[in-house]
Design a protein around this motif. Structure first.
Motif, PDB file in Angstrom:
ATOM      1  N   VAL A   1       0.689  -1.281  -0.192  1.00  0.00           N
ATOM      2  CA  VAL A   1      -0.096   0.011   0.041  1.00  0.00           C
ATOM      3  C   VAL A   1       0.879   1.322  -0.082  1.00  0.00           C
ATOM      4  O   VAL A   1       0.576   2.307  -0.661  1.00  0.00           O
ATOM      5  CB  VAL A   1      -0.779  -0.202   1.253  1.00  0.00           C
ATOM      6  N   ASN A   2       1.930   1.174   0.864  1.00  0.00           N
ATOM      7  CA  ASN A   2       2.766   2.463   1.008  1.00  0.00           C
ATOM      8  C   ASN A   2       3.447   2.449  -0.342  1.00  0.00           C
ATOM      9  O   ASN A   2       3.683   3.849  -1.118  1.00  0.00           O
ATOM     10  CB  ASN A   2       4.009   2.328   1.817  1.00  0.00           C
ATOM     11  N   LEU A   3       3.868   1.490  -1.114  1.00  0.00           N
ATOM     12  CA  LEU A   3       4.542   1.468  -2.436  1.00  0.00           C
ATOM     13  C   LEU A   3       3.611   2.207  -3.468  1.00  0.00           C
ATOM     14  O   LEU A   3       4.038   2.855  -4.402  1.00  0.00           O
ATOM     15  CB  LEU A   3       5.149   0.375  -2.936  1.00  0.00           C
ATOM     16  N   GLN A   4       2.324   2.032  -3.482  1.00  0.00           N
ATOM     17  CA  GLN A   4       1.290   2.309  -4.523  1.00  0.00           C
ATOM     18  C   GLN A   4       1.087   3.848  -4.260  1.00  0.00           C
ATOM     19  O   GLN A   4       0.762   4.307  -5.038  1.00  0.00           O
ATOM     20  CB  GLN A   4       0.060   1.443  -4.199  1.00  0.00           C
TER      21      GLN A   4
ATOM     22  N   ARG B   1      11.858   1.103 -10.420  1.00  0.00           N
ATOM     23  CA  ARG B   1      11.452   0.667  -9.117  1.00  0.00           C
ATOM     24  C   ARG B   1      11.014   1.925  -8.458  1.00  0.00           C
ATOM     25  O   ARG B   1      11.501   3.058  -8.658  1.00  0.00           O
ATOM     26  CB  ARG B   1      12.334  -0.078  -8.620  1.00  0.00           C
ATOM     27  N   LEU B   2       9.990   1.805  -7.563  1.00  0.00           N
ATOM     28  CA  LEU B   2       9.462   2.808  -6.655  1.00  0.00           C
ATOM     29  C   LEU B   2      10.197   2.994  -5.210  1.00  0.00           C
ATOM     30  O   LEU B   2       9.828   3.861  -4.707  1.00  0.00           O
ATOM     31  CB  LEU B   2       8.187   2.776  -6.692  1.00  0.00           C
ATOM     32  N   ASP B   3      10.927   1.821  -4.644  1.00  0.00           N
ATOM     33  CA  ASP B   3      11.276   1.735  -3.584  1.00  0.00           C
ATOM     34  C   ASP B   3      12.608   2.759  -3.062  1.00  0.00           C
ATOM     35  O   ASP B   3      12.819   2.534  -2.043  1.00  0.00           O
ATOM     36  CB  ASP B   3      11.169   0.518  -2.970  1.00  0.00           C
ATOM     37  N   ARG B   4      13.203   3.053  -4.215  1.00  0.00           N
ATOM     38  CA  ARG B   4      14.401   3.755  -3.891  1.00  0.00           C
ATOM     39  C   ARG B   4      14.832   4.741  -5.043  1.00  0.00           C
ATOM     40  O   ARG B   4      14.251   4.657  -6.032  1.00  0.00           O
ATOM     41  CB  ARG B   4      15.864   2.676  -3.888  1.00  0.00           C
ATOM     42  N   PRO B   5      15.539   6.050  -4.614  1.00  0.00           N
ATOM     43  CA  PRO B   5      15.846   6.934  -5.717  1.00  0.00           C
ATOM     44  C   PRO B   5      16.379   6.018  -7.034  1.00  0.00           C
ATOM     45  O   PRO B   5      17.456   5.201  -6.728  1.00  0.00           O
ATOM     46  CB  PRO B   5      16.682   7.873  -5.203  1.00  0.00           C
ATOM     47  N   GLU B   6      16.090   6.785  -8.190  1.00  0.00           N
ATOM     48  CA  GLU B   6      16.766   6.289  -9.197  1.00  0.00           C
ATOM     49  C   GLU B   6      18.066   7.184  -9.546  1.00  0.00           C
ATOM     50  O   GLU B   6      18.195   7.988  -9.178  1.00  0.00           O
ATOM     51  CB  GLU B   6      15.641   6.104 -10.137  1.00  0.00           C
TER      52      GLU B   6
ATOM     53  N   GLY C   1      12.846  -8.194   5.311  1.00  0.00           N
ATOM     54  CA  GLY C   1      13.189  -6.676   5.003  1.00  0.00           C
ATOM     55  C   GLY C   1      13.169  -6.246   3.629  1.00  0.00           C
ATOM     56  O   GLY C   1      12.678  -5.159   3.459  1.00  0.00           O
ATOM     57  N   PRO C   2      13.930  -6.955   2.853  1.00  0.00           N
ATOM     58  CA  PRO C   2      13.919  -6.362   1.570  1.00  0.00           C
ATOM     59  C   PRO C   2      12.906  -6.280   0.665  1.00  0.00           C
ATOM     60  O   PRO C   2      12.580  -5.627  -0.099  1.00  0.00           O
ATOM     61  CB  PRO C   2      15.106  -7.557   0.783  1.00  0.00           C
ATOM     62  N   LEU C   3      11.613  -6.772   1.341  1.00  0.00           N
ATOM     63  CA  LEU C   3      10.293  -6.879   0.678  1.00  0.00           C
ATOM     64  C   LEU C   3       9.641  -5.566   1.263  1.00  0.00           C
ATOM     65  O   LEU C   3       8.703  -5.399   0.671  1.00  0.00           O
ATOM     66  CB  LEU C   3       9.606  -8.104   0.563  1.00  0.00           C
ATOM     67  N   LEU C   4      10.038  -4.929   2.320  1.00  0.00           N
ATOM     68  CA  LEU C   4       9.341  -4.237   3.113  1.00  0.00           C
ATOM     69  C   LEU C   4       9.592  -2.707   2.653  1.00  0.00           C
ATOM     70  O   LEU C   4      10.789  -2.382   2.105  1.00  0.00           O
ATOM     71  CB  LEU C   4       9.311  -4.270   4.633  1.00  0.00           C
ATOM     72  N   PHE C   5       8.533  -1.978   2.977  1.00  0.00           N
ATOM     73  CA  PHE C   5       8.777  -0.498   2.268  1.00  0.00           C
ATOM     74  C   PHE C   5       7.982   0.512   3.355  1.00  0.00           C
ATOM     75  O   PHE C   5       6.854   0.213   3.289  1.00  0.00           O
ATOM     76  CB  PHE C   5       8.566  -0.095   0.831  1.00  0.00           C
ATOM     77  N   GLY C   6       8.463   1.568   3.683  1.00  0.00           N
ATOM     78  CA  GLY C   6       7.987   2.532   4.423  1.00  0.00           C
ATOM     79  C   GLY C   6       6.910   2.097   5.639  1.00  0.00           C
ATOM     80  O   GLY C   6       5.764   2.618   5.877  1.00  0.00           O
ATOM     81  N   LEU C   7       7.391   1.266   6.574  1.00  0.00           N
ATOM     82  CA  LEU C   7       6.590   0.779   7.587  1.00  0.00           C
ATOM     83  C   LEU C   7       6.321   2.074   8.424  1.00  0.00           C
ATOM     84  O   LEU C   7       5.195   2.259   8.893  1.00  0.00           O
ATOM     85  CB  LEU C   7       7.102  -0.336   8.209  1.00  0.00           C
ATOM     86  N   GLY C   8       7.386   2.536   9.006  1.00  0.00           N
ATOM     87  CA  GLY C   8       7.088   3.603  10.102  1.00  0.00           C
ATOM     88  C   GLY C   8       6.448   3.038  11.360  1.00  0.00           C
ATOM     89  O   GLY C   8       7.010   2.098  11.969  1.00  0.00           O
TER      90      GLY C   8
END
Length: 792
Positions: free
Chosen positions: A439-442, A594-599, A744-751
């Protein structure tokens, strides 16, 4: 032998007299074993088996790497040639890349993926031809290619497997290519050329024509006796003396096993799935063990009588072993059948992400099934034997029918329920983490508006489209598409984000190109209308001025790196292979893949003056559903050139979704396995409480006769269940956060998402546990005191 046959007959009768237990236990085992076999089959085929090449352990992939970040990227042909000359530890080296071409001469023009390889590529892999030859001669390395090799399935589909295809001439982008061979049916290379249908020896001359284009994959075969560590040292030494190191002090080379690199993209997904289904199997075993103990409690008096009549521990152990192995065998057989369908389901879910093999039952899978069945049967038999032989016979025979052997039974049963709940919560917590990350990635904005954009790759044959012809085509293309009803703009990019791989290069603001001044960038060749069509904001300056080949546009990140705190518009940009470019404008940063890190930063060159490698990708901004405009867009393109082999246009949002497909599938599968584990836990909890109710009938009857209310009886049962569920929930949350570290590597923006995920797990767990507890509690409340006391 007679005693064994008697025990077998008695075990069969005993199981048939308990059809509910037999069905529940067999079903649970089938689910656990079937899910494990399905995932084990894919892990075995995709991760554990060697590549389908002779002596594949000596195959190595060499990639350029950043000394500071460790990130790898594609290789340029000059770098490969320098490495090839210095690679003493390699018997041979080769390189490949891929392009799209138009094949004509058949019923209609078609787009084909062409693998561009160096002459010895298939020789390095050890591939032998199914027909003709697949090793090219050095003199055949010319551009355009004059010879080619077909993939086996392409040969069968397009030429019906006709051996006469050898010597036949194909027309690739207007150039004649003679077929000299066909690859074997089992050829698989899951890297840069995984989808290629035709292979030509164009890599080296193509890279010479475009020396700065880093699109190549380098492989090598080690000399006998040379370990990978030694090869790594040699390629790093070679990197230190290469021109690329002099231009960029962070440039390095990394050698790694080709097998490891081949599976690196999906290793984590498969191992995580294997771990999840292993937990499901563990819960299944706990569940069946609990059901088995509940059944043993119900026949405790019968078992005690058998021991009193002379059945020793060995005889009792053999009876339990036969029963458990029969039960495990029934569950294993059903699991093997179920695994076939689960394999098919996994293949349907993951075929766009992984090279999933077809569902099948093969010897290694049967061996795994046999191992699981034996382990499960032995564990169940030992538990029953250990618990049955523990209590003293006199106590059991004095107790009422169906009474417990000992308090140890109840401690084990409750422990099994707690473990089941904890493991279920652990899986559900992992699923919650993955879903929250998705959801965060979207919500991440890619820097462009993907929703209203339709894309189509237009392969322009180089034989008919030199730079002037390309310029003329683009000049007619954008106005024609923009004139369609509902179209708000159209633009062209040679490499579209999330649709087609981008080219890379290095740029600097220093005309002297001092060491460390160069920055790696993604290079796009675009038209001025591209930014409007994609909704990319213009932050400073303007778009490309007309008739000015010396301008470019850059992304904000590049402007901040090269000229921090200054205006980048009008400043010169230097790069190998092209003249200095003046910055005409600065646009917003956009995601590439990809959206989970700066390009990486981006540089945009005008398509009016630069070649579109591989043909343009058209982006059309529309109103409403982009899919409705596909036919109209294709009609416009065909009106401009009827000979184009056009693919079906695709909405850009689909490509964006595909970039999140790994997380999406992981979330779906973890959720499915978590819910399955929760269901199994519910069954175990129900079985334990039902047996507790049965065992306490006399106590409940006495309490009711002494004035206790039925509500108090129900409350007591529920309180005991709440203690087990609460303990399991606490342990599950603790273990769940440990699972989060693995994910961990599959997670994003949990906060601070922890409380919300815990509440979600509670919302799923509590109703399930309540349903499993209410039925036995209500049964306890309906106990008739007089009947209960009379039965005892």
């Amino acid at each position: 032998m007679t005693g064994l046959l008697i025990d077998i007959r008695q075990a069969v009768r005993s199981l048939l007299r308990a059809p509910g237990f037999l069905a529940a236990a067999t079903g649970c085992l089938a689910l656990g074993i079937g899910a494990n076999l399905a995932v084990i089959s894919h892990v075995d085929r995709l991760l554990l088996r060697p590549l389908p090449f002779p002596d594949s352990g000596r195959l190595v992939e060499v990639d350029p790497a950043d000394l500071q970040t460790g990130e790898t990227g594609p290789m340029t042909m000059p770098d490969f040639l320098a490495l090839q000359a210095a690679g003493r530890g390699f018997k041979a080296m080769a390189a490949c890349t891929a392009r799209t071409r138009t094949l004509t001469g058949l019923a209609e023009p078609i787009r084909v993926d062409v693998g561009m390889v160096t002459a010895g590529f298939f020789d390095v892999l050890g591939v032998r031809a199914a027909l003709g030859r697949v090793v090219f001669r050095p003199d055949e390395e010319v551009l355009p290619a004059t010879v080619g090799v077909l993939r086996h399935d392409f040969w069968m589909a397009r030429f019906g497997g006709d051996p006469a295809v050898l010597g036949r001439t194909l027309d690739l982008d207007g150039k004649a290519v003679q077929v000299v061979g066909v690859l074997p049916k089992d050829f698989r290379f899951h890297r840069r050329i995984s989808d290629s249908q035709v292979f030509v020896p164009e890599a080296a001359p193509f890279g010479t024509r475009s020396p700065g284009m880093g699109t190549f994959l380098a492989i090598g075969r080690l000399n006998p006796g040379v370990p990978l560590v030694q090869a790594q040292a040699q390629v790093r030494a070679a990197a230190a003396g290469m021109e690329a190191r002099r231009q960029n002090p962070r440039f390095d080379l990394r050698a790694s096993s080709l097998l490891e690199e081949t599976v690196s993209n999906y290793r984590r997904v498969l191992l995580l799935l294997q771990g999840a289904v292993a937990l499901v199997l563990l819960i299944t075993c706990f569940d069946v063990a609990g059901l088995q103990l509940v059944r043993d409690l119900g026949r405790g008096r019968d078992l005690a009588i058998r021991q009193a009549l002379g059945a020793g521990r060995g005889r009792m152990g053999r009876l339990f072993l036969i029963e458990s192995l029969m039960l495990a065998a029934a569950g294993g057989a059903a699991g093997i059948a179920l695994s076939y369908f689960i394999q098919g389901g996994l293949r349907w879910l993951l075929e766009d992400l992984l090279p999933m093999p077809a569902a099948s039952v093969y010897p290694a899978l049967l061996a795994a099934a046999l191992g699981l069945v034996l382990a499960t049967g032995l564990a169940l038999a030992f538990l029953s034997w250990f618990m049955a032989c523990g209590p003293r016979l006199v106590e059991v025979l004095r107790a009422g029918y169906g009474a417990s052997h000992s308090r140890g039974h109840w401690r084990v049963l409750k422990g099994l329920v707690v473990a089941e709940v904890a493991l279920s919560v652990m899986l559900l917590t992992g699923a919650g983490l993955l879903i929250h990350s998705l959801v965060n990635l979207q919500r991440v904005h890619p820097g462009f508006e993907a929703g209203p954009v339709l894309t189509v790759n237009v392969p322009l044959p180089p034989s008919r489209y030199d730079l002037p012809a390309q310029r003329a085509f683009l000049a007619r293309l954008e106005p024609a598409l923009s004139a369609l009803p509902g179209v708000g703009g159209a633009g062209v990019n040679d490499t579209l984000p999330f649709v087609k791989a981008t080219n890379g290069g290095s740029v600097t603001a220093d005309p002297g190109r001092a060491q460390g001044s160069e920055i790696y960038v993604r290079v796009h060749v675009v038209t001025s209308g591209y930014f409007k069509a994609m909704g990319i904001p213009l932050l400073a300056g303007g778009t490309f001025p007309p008739a000015d080949p010396g301008t470019c546009m850059i992304s904000r990140r590049l402007a901040e790196k090269l000229w921090p705190g200054q205006d980048a518009v009008g400043r010169p940009l230097y790069s190998d292979g092209i003249a200095p470019q003046r910055v005409a404008g600065v646009v917003a940063d956009t995601a590439e893949n990809r959206l989970d890190r700066p390009e990486d930063p981006q540089v945009y060159l005008p398509a009016e003056f630069h070649e579109l490698f591989g043909g343009p990708v058209v982006a059309v901004k529309v109103q409403g559903d982009p899919a409705r405009y596909g036919a109209q867009v294709k009609a416009v393109l065909r009106s401009l050139d009827p000979g184009l082999a056009l693919p079906e246009p695709r909405p850009l949002r689909e490509a964006l979704k595909e970039s999140m497909a790994v997380r999406t599938m992981a979330g779906i599968l973890f959720t499915a396995f978590g819910l399955l584990a929760l269901l199994l836990s519910g069954v175990g909890l129900y079985g334990v409480l039902a047996q507790i109710t049965l065992q306490r009938r006399r106590e409940i009857g006495i309490r009711l006769s002494l004035g206790a209310t039925r509500a108090q009886v129900v409350g007591g049962i529920l309180a005991g269940a709440a203690a087990m569920v609460g303990l399991g929930l606490g342990l599950g949350i603790l273990f769940g956060w440990q699972a989060g570290r693995i994910l961990g590597p599959l997670l994003f923006g949990l906060g601070g998402a922890g409380p919300a995920i815990h509440l979600g797990v509670l919302a799923i767990l509590v109703p399930t546990a309540l349903l499993a507890c209410v039925l036995p509690a209500l049964r306890a409340a309906r106990v008739n005191p007089s009947e209960a006391l009379r039965q005892e």
